[in-house]
Design a protein around this motif. Structure first.
Motif, mmCIF file in Angstrom:
data_model
loop_
_atom_site.group_PDB
_atom_site.id
_atom_site.type_symbol
_atom_site.label_atom_id
_atom_site.label_comp_id
_atom_site.label_asym_id
_atom_site.label_seq_id
_atom_site.Cartn_x
_atom_site.Cartn_y
_atom_site.Cartn_z
ATOM 1 N N TYR A 44 0.843 -1.211 0.000
ATOM 2 C CA TYR A 44 0.000 0.000 0.000
ATOM 3 C C TYR A 44 0.881 1.264 0.000
ATOM 4 N N THR A 67 -0.878 -1.472 -4.319
ATOM 5 C CA THR A 67 -2.272 -1.944 -4.230
ATOM 6 C C THR A 67 -3.147 -1.253 -5.278
ATOM 7 N N ALA A 75 -4.476 0.280 4.336
ATOM 8 C CA ALA A 75 -3.946 -0.762 3.449
ATOM 9 C C ALA A 75 -5.020 -1.805 3.144
ATOM 10 N N ALA A 123 -7.598 -0.751 0.648
ATOM 11 C CA ALA A 123 -7.072 -0.731 -0.730
ATOM 12 C C ALA A 123 -7.252 -2.083 -1.420
#
Ligand code: FMN
Length: 333
Positions: free
Chosen positions: A29, A34, A71, A74
């Motif tokens: 991320y 991502t 993260a 994503a």
């Protein structure tokens, strides 16, 4: 691709690979990798007055402390639930406390609400970029007696009100001794009466309504489940998550880990979970939305939960076994 990553991760001890996988997702991320993942076309839905970009969420327990929210989002989730968060930090049960039952596509865990506590999670939430739907799952410390459990839940509500899209009242983890007794009618009624009163007060003070969602166990008798459904209706609870992990061991007795204490999740929980959703749906008659959590491993199991009456689904064990492509598969099914 995920198949390869899984081969490597499954060589490691489960708790270590859990931390490694989250750290790897976070690095991807941070590096912008991502964003290369296939974009998930929005399939919006409104539940509990909240607008979800898709109906696939991350279940509680993977990101207990809110360390990885940006993260994880994503990966394409429509919503994220963090926690369970207890007021004070606690270490949880001694290791080993997490077991993979690979042939059964299942996990047994007895983590025991290992977490860094409210103050730490608040520091993470202050740094979060995500502005989408965030559930915060709250619980009680191990050493808080059930008679005072309400204080721990109230502390969680007050602390997280401004950050939470909804708050989950976890009374169903099998790994904190006595916690599931809070599902008994008298205790549940007393607890939810106090929490609803606080919800009304906080709504006025903060000028923001936060839905309260109750997460229940899959191991309740038919009568217990009907009684709980009545309490949820009487108390005007906003949503119900069905279910937490099971203490049953149906379908896994071949595994060397079958007799490990803890909650079983994944494929062996699927049918039991769907039966709970069906019974709840029959009783609640769409007055309270149901969020499915338990054995969502593929589009078929997700579809079954939705047909049984669930409006949203959450993933945990399915994500471990089948990878993030499951999110887009299910969101479009
Ligand atoms: C390792 C692990 C930790 C979990 N921790 C929590 C938790 O802290 N709070 C909670 O409400 N549920 C927790 N759960 C339960 C999951 O949120 C989910 O309800 C359950 O695993 C069933 O879904 P699944 O079959 O998709 O995994 C945990 C599950 C696992 C496997």
């Amino acid at each position: 691709m995920y198949w390869l990553i899984k081969q490597a991760l499954f060589q490691l001890n489960p708790e270590r690979s859990h931390h490694l996988a989250l750290a790897a997702i976070n690095i991807c991320y941070q590096l912008g990798l991502t964003s290369l993942l296939k974009k998930i076309p929005p399939t919006p839905c409104t539940v509990m007055g909240l607008n979800f970009p898709n109906r696939v969420g991350l279940a509680a327990g993977m990101d207990k402390n809110g360390d990885y929210i940006d993260a994880l989002v994503a990966l394409g989730f429509g919503f994220i639930e963090i926690g369970t968060v207890t007021p004070r930090p606690q270490t949880g049960n001694p290791r080993p406390r997490l077991f993979r039952l690979v042939n059964q596509a299942a996990i047994i865990n007895r983590m025991g609400f290992n977490g860094k506590g409210i103050d730490y999670v608040l520091t993470r939430l202050a740094k979060m970029r995500y502005r989408g739907i965030l559930g915060i799952n709250i619980g009680k410390n191990r050493d808080t007696p059930n008679e005072r459990a309400v204080d721990d839940y109230l502390a969680g509500m007050r602390a997280f009100w401004r950050y939470a899209s909804y708050l989950t009242i976890n009374v169903s983890s099998p790994n904190t001794s006595g916690l599931r007794d809070l599902q008994h009618i008298e205790q549940l009624t007393a607890l939810l009466t106090a929490l609803k009163a606080e919800q009304t007060r906080l709504q006025q003070v903060e000028n923001k309504y936060v839905p309260l969602v109750v997460k229940i166990a899959p191991d309740l008798s038919t009568t217990e489940l009907d009684d709980i459904a009545n309490v949820l209706l009487t108390q005007k609870i906003d949503g119900v998550i069905a279910t937490n992990t099971t203490i049953k061991r149906d379908g896994v007795m071949d595994s060397p880990y079958a007799n490990e204490a803890g909650g079983l999740s994944g494929k062996p929980l699927d049918a039991l979970n769907t039966r709970v959703i069906q019974q709840l749906h029959a009783h609640l008659q769409k007055k309270i939305p149901i969020i499915a959590s338990g054995g969502v491993m593929d589009t078929t199991s997700a579809r079954e939960k939705i047909n049984a009456g669930a409006q949203l689904v959450q993933l945990y064990t399915g994500l471990i076994y089948n990878g993030p492509s499951l999110i887009s598969d299910i969101s479009s099914c």
